[in-house]
Write an enzyme that holds these catalytic residues in place. Sequence first.
Site, PDB file in Angstrom:
ATOM      1  N   THR A   1       0.831  -1.182   0.151  1.00  0.00           N
ATOM      2  CA  THR A   1      -0.106  -0.036   0.010  1.00  0.00           C
ATOM      3  C   THR A   1       0.862   1.218  -0.065  1.00  0.00           C
ATOM      4  O   THR A   1       2.049   1.091   0.330  1.00  0.00           O
ATOM      5  CB  THR A   1      -1.005  -0.139   1.176  1.00  0.00           C
ATOM      6  N   HIS A   2       0.585   2.291  -0.646  1.00  0.00           N
ATOM      7  CA  HIS A   2       1.388   3.505  -0.890  1.00  0.00           C
ATOM      8  C   HIS A   2       2.644   3.198  -1.582  1.00  0.00           C
ATOM      9  O   HIS A   2       3.806   3.792  -1.140  1.00  0.00           O
ATOM     10  CB  HIS A   2       1.639   4.155   0.525  1.00  0.00           C
TER      11      HIS A   2
ATOM     12  N   SER B   1      17.412  -0.614 -26.361  1.00  0.00           N
ATOM     13  CA  SER B   1      17.836   0.933 -26.718  1.00  0.00           C
ATOM     14  C   SER B   1      18.789   0.915 -27.747  1.00  0.00           C
ATOM     15  O   SER B   1      19.665  -0.024 -27.998  1.00  0.00           O
ATOM     16  CB  SER B   1      18.203   1.452 -25.414  1.00  0.00           C
TER      17      SER B   1
ATOM     18  N   LYS C   1      19.819  -2.471 -22.098  1.00  0.00           N
ATOM     19  CA  LYS C   1      18.315  -1.984 -21.930  1.00  0.00           C
ATOM     20  C   LYS C   1      17.379  -3.176 -22.511  1.00  0.00           C
ATOM     21  O   LYS C   1      17.713  -3.724 -23.508  1.00  0.00           O
ATOM     22  CB  LYS C   1      17.869  -0.611 -22.586  1.00  0.00           C
TER      23      LYS C   1
ATOM     24  N   ASN D   1      13.529  -2.889 -22.537  1.00  0.00           N
ATOM     25  CA  ASN D   1      12.308  -2.098 -22.086  1.00  0.00           C
ATOM     26  C   ASN D   1      10.847  -2.659 -21.961  1.00  0.00           C
ATOM     27  O   ASN D   1      10.692  -3.269 -22.954  1.00  0.00           O
ATOM     28  CB  ASN D   1      12.201  -0.583 -22.695  1.00  0.00           C
TER      29      ASN D   1
ATOM     30  N   GLU E   1       4.286   0.338 -21.202  1.00  0.00           N
ATOM     31  CA  GLU E   1       4.167   1.875 -21.217  1.00  0.00           C
ATOM     32  C   GLU E   1       3.070   2.111 -22.283  1.00  0.00           C
ATOM     33  O   GLU E   1       2.353   3.300 -21.951  1.00  0.00           O
ATOM     34  CB  GLU E   1       5.625   2.556 -21.565  1.00  0.00           C
TER      35      GLU E   1
ATOM     36  N   LYS F   1     -18.527   8.761 -34.569  1.00  0.00           N
ATOM     37  CA  LYS F   1     -17.616   7.638 -34.983  1.00  0.00           C
ATOM     38  C   LYS F   1     -16.290   7.556 -35.001  1.00  0.00           C
ATOM     39  O   LYS F   1     -15.863   6.488 -34.547  1.00  0.00           O
ATOM     40  CB  LYS F   1     -18.030   7.219 -36.498  1.00  0.00           C
TER      41      LYS F   1
END
Length: 450
Positions: free
Chosen positions: A152-153, A274, A280, A282, A287, A322
């Site tokens: 939590t938090h 990357s 990397k 990713n 995202e 539409k």
Amino acid sequence: MWKGRFSQATADLVQQYGQSISYDWRLYPHDIAGSIAHARAQLKAGLLTDREFAQIETGLFEIKEEIASGAFEFSIEYEDIHMNIEAALTKKIGATGAKLHTARSRNDQVATDTRLYCRTAVDDLDGLVRDLQRALLDRAQKYATTVLPGYTHLQRGQPVTVGHHLLAYVEMLERDKDRLQDARRRLNICPLGSGALAGSTINLDREAIARELGFDGVTQNSMDAISDRDYVAELLFAFSLVGSHLSRLSEDLILWASSEFGFLNLSDAHTTGSSLMPQKKNPDVCELTRGKSGRLYGNLTAILTAIKGLPLTYNRDLQEDKEPLFDSIDTLTLALRVNAEMIAAMEINEMACLKAASDPLLLATDLADWLVKQGIPFRSAHELVGKAVAAAVNSGTPLDQLDLTEVDPAFTANASSVFDLQTALAARTNSGAPSIENVRAQITRWQKQL
Ligand code: ARG
């Protein structure tokens, strides 16, 4: 289509501005189904001969084939899909084609087509949400007993399992399907026969048309029927909520895939590298999904704004329904498909989860519960454990290695028995709580249901 009253041709810019054929062409199978049902009602009413009906039906089937194969030439001169198809039919079969629009307006026609389109979209999306649920369920089953911290938090709270965490999303998606079905029930009513706004002096069998098109009934107020876009707004809201659930799931996966958490390995096929940093990997799919929730909310806002100030009945503003609708359906379709595929292929790093879950502070609440079971009121127990936590933090000693009897005599040597993850989980037997037994029962329930 309205040349009788006009002495000047429509300006080019007006045509460009007003055309919807570039996007509403996709209504064509529904437009054609609606036209055939309408023509059949005309036949029954004696407005068409058998031969004329057959010509219309065959002509419309041919047009459908031409559109499906890409051979059909759409023209912005005919503005939208309805007029493109009608013009092509008349070109194909002559004067009989010009009879089709009797007792019909583009206003009830577009409302019918859009409802049919929405109905198909709901059915497709329902299946795709289910596929995503199945992918989550599969991973929940594989990692049913893998313990990790629940947060939590974004601070470590209490132990749960990966199975329990993933099943939370299965629950959300079930509510989403329920909302889609609920919207489907309300939208599956036929507006055809409402005409431009006030029905027609030529009465066709509306119930028969509705039955042929698979509607559950006919609308009861012609003015409402042609200006109602509630179903579009409702669907865009239901889609937005799916988007928000996918976005929250994405955020969890992004965190889990970071080196800081290290809980998750996404497959190479569902991540990107990357161009600059060779190390990397990713989580772009997550995202993008998080980002695309913005489009879904934007489309909902667009339709709500477009309809809010409209006087009854049809106003051209309604044509703006539409693009947001189609965009949200396209966006969600791909989001659901790619997420189902990515999730089916993801692997949990069980050691990293267990390591994080082994933080004894996760069981501070269990320690307070232990005191409660010794007869101490919860508020006092909370304070005593708070003191123990402070002592642990200040002395740099893990809570489970601290001599608790030194903190307060209410703790006995037996208190440290709470610091066992398996015991802690096993004790959480209330409905909805994450004991392994409960999680397994939920998995069985979902396997039957999905
Ligand atoms: N293309 C129009 C739309 O999508 C069809 C209805 C046009 N009706 C009219 N009265 N101009 O809303």
